[in-house]
Design an enzyme around this catalytic site. Sequence first.
Site, PDB file in Angstrom:
ATOM      1  N   TYR A  49      41.171  38.004  26.180  1.00 38.32           N
ATOM      2  CA  TYR A  49      40.559  39.086  26.952  1.00 38.32           C
ATOM      3  C   TYR A  49      39.148  39.298  26.438  1.00 38.32           C
ATOM      4  O   TYR A  49      38.925  39.326  25.228  1.00 38.32           O
ATOM      5  CB  TYR A  49      41.355  40.392  26.775  1.00 38.32           C
ATOM      6  CG  TYR A  49      41.958  40.841  28.080  1.00 38.32           C
ATOM      7  CD1 TYR A  49      41.131  41.075  29.177  1.00 38.32           C
ATOM      8  CD2 TYR A  49      43.321  41.013  28.230  1.00 38.32           C
ATOM      9  CE1 TYR A  49      41.671  41.467  30.394  1.00 38.32           C
ATOM     10  CE2 TYR A  49      43.860  41.404  29.443  1.00 38.32           C
ATOM     11  CZ  TYR A  49      43.030  41.630  30.518  1.00 38.32           C
ATOM     12  OH  TYR A  49      43.554  42.014  31.713  1.00 38.32           O
ATOM     13  N   GLU A  51      36.618  41.683  28.170  1.00 44.48           N
ATOM     14  CA  GLU A  51      35.891  42.610  29.057  1.00 44.48           C
ATOM     15  C   GLU A  51      34.552  42.968  28.435  1.00 44.48           C
ATOM     16  O   GLU A  51      34.463  43.232  27.235  1.00 44.48           O
ATOM     17  CB  GLU A  51      36.722  43.878  29.290  1.00 44.48           C
ATOM     18  CG  GLU A  51      37.825  43.648  30.283  1.00 44.48           C
ATOM     19  CD  GLU A  51      38.630  44.905  30.591  1.00 44.48           C
ATOM     20  OE1 GLU A  51      38.247  45.990  30.142  1.00 44.48           O
ATOM     21  OE2 GLU A  51      39.646  44.760  31.284  1.00 44.48           O
ATOM     22  N   ASP A 195      23.028  33.141  49.797  1.00 46.58           N
ATOM     23  CA  ASP A 195      24.346  32.657  49.384  1.00 46.58           C
ATOM     24  C   ASP A 195      24.314  31.132  49.465  1.00 46.58           C
ATOM     25  O   ASP A 195      24.372  30.550  50.553  1.00 46.58           O
ATOM     26  CB  ASP A 195      25.405  33.241  50.328  1.00 46.58           C
ATOM     27  CG  ASP A 195      26.811  32.770  49.983  1.00 46.58           C
ATOM     28  OD1 ASP A 195      26.949  31.792  49.230  1.00 46.58           O
ATOM     29  OD2 ASP A 195      27.772  33.381  50.482  1.00 46.58           O
ATOM     30  N   THR A 221      29.010  29.508  44.620  1.00 48.08           N
ATOM     31  CA  THR A 221      30.272  29.097  44.006  1.00 48.08           C
ATOM     32  C   THR A 221      30.008  27.858  43.160  1.00 48.08           C
ATOM     33  O   THR A 221      29.046  27.121  43.393  1.00 48.08           O
ATOM     34  CB  THR A 221      31.361  28.777  45.048  1.00 48.08           C
ATOM     35  OG1 THR A 221      30.835  27.818  45.970  1.00 48.08           O
ATOM     36  CG2 THR A 221      31.800  30.010  45.800  1.00 48.08           C
ATOM     37  N   LYS A 224      32.001  23.723  44.780  1.00 51.45           N
ATOM     38  CA  LYS A 224      31.754  22.890  45.970  1.00 51.45           C
ATOM     39  C   LYS A 224      30.841  21.729  45.556  1.00 51.45           C
ATOM     40  O   LYS A 224      31.252  20.893  44.766  1.00 51.45           O
ATOM     41  CB  LYS A 224      31.170  23.751  47.090  1.00 51.45           C
ATOM     42  CG  LYS A 224      32.138  24.860  47.526  1.00 51.45           C
ATOM     43  CD  LYS A 224      31.627  25.638  48.714  1.00 51.45           C
ATOM     44  CE  LYS A 224      32.618  26.658  49.202  1.00 51.45           C
ATOM     45  NZ  LYS A 224      32.442  28.008  48.639  1.00 51.45           N
ATOM     46  N   ARG A 230      36.733  26.310  40.098  1.00 45.54           N
ATOM     47  CA  ARG A 230      36.703  27.319  41.154  1.00 45.54           C
ATOM     48  C   ARG A 230      36.125  28.626  40.599  1.00 45.54           C
ATOM     49  O   ARG A 230      36.666  29.174  39.636  1.00 45.54           O
ATOM     50  CB  ARG A 230      38.143  27.511  41.612  1.00 45.54           C
ATOM     51  CG  ARG A 230      38.381  28.262  42.868  1.00 45.54           C
ATOM     52  CD  ARG A 230      39.723  27.850  43.437  1.00 45.54           C
ATOM     53  NE  ARG A 230      39.618  26.483  43.933  1.00 45.54           N
ATOM     54  CZ  ARG A 230      39.102  26.154  45.107  1.00 45.54           C
ATOM     55  NH1 ARG A 230      38.664  27.092  45.929  1.00 45.54           N
ATOM     56  NH2 ARG A 230      39.018  24.895  45.473  1.00 45.54           N
TER      57      ARG A 230
HETATM   58  N1  DSN Z   1      36.100  28.789  52.360  1.00 42.64           N
HETATM   59  C1  DSN Z   1      34.823  28.208  52.028  1.00 42.64           C
HETATM   60  C2  DSN Z   1      34.505  27.055  52.895  1.00 42.64           C
HETATM   61  O1  DSN Z   1      35.402  26.282  53.159  1.00 42.64           O
HETATM   62  O2  DSN Z   1      33.370  26.893  53.298  1.00 42.64           O
HETATM   63  C3  DSN Z   1      33.757  29.198  52.047  1.00 42.64           C
HETATM   64  O3  DSN Z   1      34.065  30.173  51.099  1.00 42.64           O
END
Ligand code: DSN
Length: 410
Positions: A49, A51, A195, A221, A224, A230
């Site tokens: 933990y 925090e 984003d 994110t 990707k 993730r």
């Molecule tokens: N769900 C994602 C995508 O497939 O583009 C976006 O968050």
Amino acid sequence: MLRNIDADIAILIKREIQRQRETINLIASENYVSKSVLTVVGSILTNKYAEGFPGKRYYDGCENVDKIESIAIERLKKLFNAEHANVQPHAGSQANMAVYLATLKPGDVILGMDLAAGGHLTHGTKVNFSGMIFRPFYYGVDRETEQLNYDEILKIAENVKPKLIICGASAYPRTIDFKKFSEIAKSVGAYLCADIAHIAGIIAAGLHPSPVDYAEFVTGTTHKTLRGPRGGFILCKKAFAQMIDKTVFPGIQGGPLVHVIAGKAVAFKEAMNRKFHVYQKQVLENCSLMARGLIERNFRLVTGGTDNHLILIDLRNKKITGEAAQRALGAAGITVNRNAIPYDPLPPNIASGIRIGTAAITTRGMKKNDIEKIIEFIDEALHYADDFDQLAVVRKQVKKFASQFPIYPE
Ligand code: DSN
């Protein structure tokens, strides 16, 4: 051994590895992490933990995780040339939520890209927190070009006077002009949040213009094109650092996932390597080859092509819906997602299109000849969409083809 403790989960993980090995993954938002990232995310760091933030924790015993999070922060700042980074958001949604809650009050006007035109749920969709808490307005794409029309976006912004503009997309195959977005935001006195969830890896490799100099906030994110575990992240100017950090914790999250933060740190290091640049170049090259090959086979691509890692196919001329195409391709061992096309006449759960991306197949080492082969498989699977015997034949070929590109060899 997991299989002695929990055979159910053990067997499903085994099957999932097999599925990932035997299929061609064209989901534009997925990738395969390195073995190092995998090891770190599965490490004992999950027990801790922490925090708070490095040096200011609410728990003892954080001397190691403090260093890990600091390394992740410094690497991320360096990777994107940013003034401040927060690596704690559990996902892209939490990253966006932190920015909105830090800058807006309930009921404030936000302007984001319409989900139906390629935006994301968190950009103001009614069923999402972003559309429930705030007052969302949307811009879409031009009906003719199917691309962003910045003059039109300016007009909408002048009309609705947003406090925050969100740019970035989940299904937009073209370069995004962050400078233009920043000019629009400035002219109406709005904050800009870019984003970059989908294109973070391409930006990190210097192959797509970066929003860092133009947007007050950049969210993304790590899993990707950036090819990490993730998770999410936020970049911002120093002036906003404190308000962003305190909105992430204690604002919307409790304990950060330190095992995932360590995985992010490893992925950021990998992304600084020259090899990552070569990889991203190949992602773009593969996507452009895929686009050309599909057009040659009479597929209509939204916007007529692609500048990034993804393609949106309008299937209407092929007389098949996105939903049926996703099913047929799935039966043939090719994983895609159905996707609305701009001004789609069909509801989103059926959709007229599919979205495909090349980040994952490029990680597996696929190049020009392999892309041609994949196009053949797609064409054949869609041609035999109702014939499960033929799809099973294609699936066998796909399995043989995929086995040439091993992932996580035992
Ligand atoms: N769900 C994602 C995508 O497939 O583009 C976006 O968050």
